[in-house]
Scaffold this motif. Structure first.
Motif, short mmCIF file in Angstrom:
data_model
loop_
_atom_site.label_atom_id
_atom_site.label_comp_id
_atom_site.label_asym_id
_atom_site.label_seq_id
_atom_site.Cartn_x
_atom_site.Cartn_y
_atom_site.Cartn_z
N THR A 290 5.41 -8.79 -32.76
CA THR A 290 6.05 -7.87 -33.70
C THR A 290 6.65 -6.65 -33.02
N VAL A 291 5.96 -6.11 -32.01
CA VAL A 291 6.40 -4.89 -31.34
C VAL A 291 6.45 -5.15 -29.84
N ALA A 292 7.45 -4.60 -29.16
CA ALA A 292 7.60 -4.79 -27.72
C ALA A 292 8.04 -3.48 -27.09
N THR A 293 8.02 -3.44 -25.76
CA THR A 293 8.60 -2.31 -25.02
C THR A 293 9.65 -2.91 -24.07
N PRO A 294 10.84 -3.21 -24.59
CA PRO A 294 11.85 -3.89 -23.77
C PRO A 294 12.34 -3.02 -22.62
N SER B 133 10.64 -9.15 -47.00
CA SER B 133 10.83 -9.72 -45.66
C SER B 133 11.04 -8.58 -44.68
N ILE B 134 10.03 -8.33 -43.85
CA ILE B 134 10.01 -7.16 -42.97
C ILE B 134 10.09 -7.58 -41.51
N MET B 135 10.90 -6.86 -40.74
CA MET B 135 10.97 -7.06 -39.29
C MET B 135 10.75 -5.73 -38.59
N GLN B 136 9.87 -5.74 -37.59
CA GLN B 136 9.68 -4.57 -36.72
C GLN B 136 10.71 -4.64 -35.58
N VAL B 137 11.32 -3.51 -35.28
CA VAL B 137 12.26 -3.45 -34.15
C VAL B 137 11.81 -2.35 -33.19
N SER B 138 12.01 -2.60 -31.91
CA SER B 138 11.57 -1.66 -30.87
C SER B 138 12.74 -1.33 -29.96
#
Length: 425
Positions: free
Chosen positions: A350-354, A385-390
């Motif tokens: 769901t969460v990243a540190t790109p 409908s939920i999306m986490q963005v990082s």
């Protein structure tokens, strides 16, 4: 008269490439445009075609060796022996190879950062089927076999007609590791190790990521986006365009919304010079997408997103995804990116540190789509409908307020598709 085919300048500063596989033998009669060899650069797997019909005289490299740019790759006698030149420059052809059974099930939405492959022992086919004396295996699988120092003809293929897949090669390697293992515990191997060189795409990715982290002060900003309305719109459209062989994924909408937001916040579509004394702003929005290909992480980019429609973007994304998965991306498609999207959620998480794709100054990772409870305007709980963005930004150039405002505008276009359509020219 025998002539040498010279390996040309492949671009991007590449001076050498690995000879993955010869597709011909010495003494073989060939025709114009026939594939001669697969070579692996630091960017992609590309194919060398014949410039003339004739007979192969000599192959200058063995499989697995490193061929030098501007050096002879092979020699041949042209048909009719009418050539007056003793050298001919070869041309690089970058075409998607035909997908194998192993990779044909991947969807066009599955663009992502590179991830580890979980290997399980396959059902082994005892027959070692070959074609013209060659094991049935793709160039990428043959490359894995060479890196593990395995004779691919000794690997039992689990595919149709004995086709050998990567899992078969790895399983064969693990079976052979008994010889170097220090012992077993209740039948489990312990103490064994193996060493493989970091080459090709993996090498260039490792160098790029190390360079980015060591020179760019990263900061990460996370947000959630409600994609309920956008998913409904896409659902209405995708069946219509599927009849036209257009696969309408979510990615074209993400890219177009990002391009519209860049118009208001051009700072996120810029680059900074090495000594951080000047900024270059890009008029073109060349949005990259990180693809988890079979040869490693590739980041092709869609050119001129600011000028394209959703359907034009869908076609471009479909083409580049197919090319990237086969490892055969044209160098032009890998150059000139200005900002990047990584769809890690297609795999999971769901969460990243790109990590920023230098010299760009921003990158966003898309998390997986989830059905989650949220309060509506009437205070009632409903499924959305939920999306986490990082986001990761270059803190030398972008501050937290800028990335937050930019993300809010991008989010508004995605949450209200009608808002996005109104702003499209």
């Amino acid at each position: 008269m025998s002539i040498d085919f010279i390996l040309p300048d492949i671009g991007e500063g590449i001076v050498e490439c690995e000879l993955v596989e010869w597709l011909v033998k010495e003494g073989e009669v060939i025709v114009e445009d026939q594939p001669i060899a697969d070579v692996m650069t630091d960017k992609a797997l590309v194919q060398i075609p014949a410039m003339h019909s004739g007979v192969i005289d000599k192959l200058y490299y063995k499989q697995g060796e490193i061929a030098k740019v501007h050096s002879p790759l092979f020699s041949m006698t042209p048909e009719g022996d009418t050539s007056t030149n003793d050298t001919v420059d070869a041309e690089i052809e970058s075409k998607p190879e035909v997908g194998t059974q192993a990779d044909s099930t991947a969807s066009a939405d599955n663009t992502a950062v590179a991830t580890a492959t979980v290997v399980s022992a396959p059902v082994v086919n005892s027959s070692h089927t070959t074609e013209n004396g060659k094991a049935l295996a793709s160039p990428a699988v043959r490359r894995v076999a060479r890196e593990l120092d395995i004779n691919i003809h000794q690997v039992a293929g689990s595919g149709k007609k004995g086709r050998v897949y990567k899992d078969d090669v790895v399983a064969h390697s693990q079976q052979g590791s008994c010889a170097i293992s220090t012992g077993t515990v209740q039948g489990t191997l312990i103490g064994g190790t193996r060493v493989e060189p970091i080459r090709g795409i993996k090498k260039i990715m490792a160098t790029a990521m190390q360079n980015s982290v060591s020179t760019i002060p990263h900061f990460t900003y996370c947000e959630e986006i409600d994609l309920t309305e956008l998913i409904a719109l896409r659902g209405e459209l995708k069946e219509v365009y599927a009849k036209q062989d257009i696969k309408l994924t979510m990615m074209p909408f993400f890219m177009k919304a990002m391009s519209l937001a860049i118009k208001e916040y051009p700072l996120v579509n810029s680059k900074v010079n090495e000594d951080c004394t000047e900024l270059t702003y890009f008029d073109d929005h060349n949005i990259g997408m990180a693809v988890d290909s079979k040869v490693g992480l590739l980041v092709p980019n869609i050119k001129y997103v600011q000028t394209k429609s959703i359907l034009e973007l869908a076609n471009d994304i479909m083409r580049l995804t197919n090319d990237a998965r086969s490892g055969r991306v044209a160098s032009e498609d890998l150059k000139g990116g200005t900002i990047t999207i990584s769809n890690i959620g297609a795999i999971g998480g769901t969460v990243a540190t790109p990590i920023i794709n230098k010299p760009e100054v921003a990158i966003v990772a898309l998390g997986k789509l989830q059905k989650l409870p949220r309060y509506n305007d009437q205070g009632e709980v409903e499924a959305r409908s939920i999306m986490q963005v990082s986001w990761s930004g270059d803190h030398r150039v972008i501050d937290g307020g800028t990335i937050a405002r930019f993300c809010n505008l991008w989010k508004s276009f995605l949450e209200k598709p009608s808002h996005m359509l109104v702003h499209m020219s």
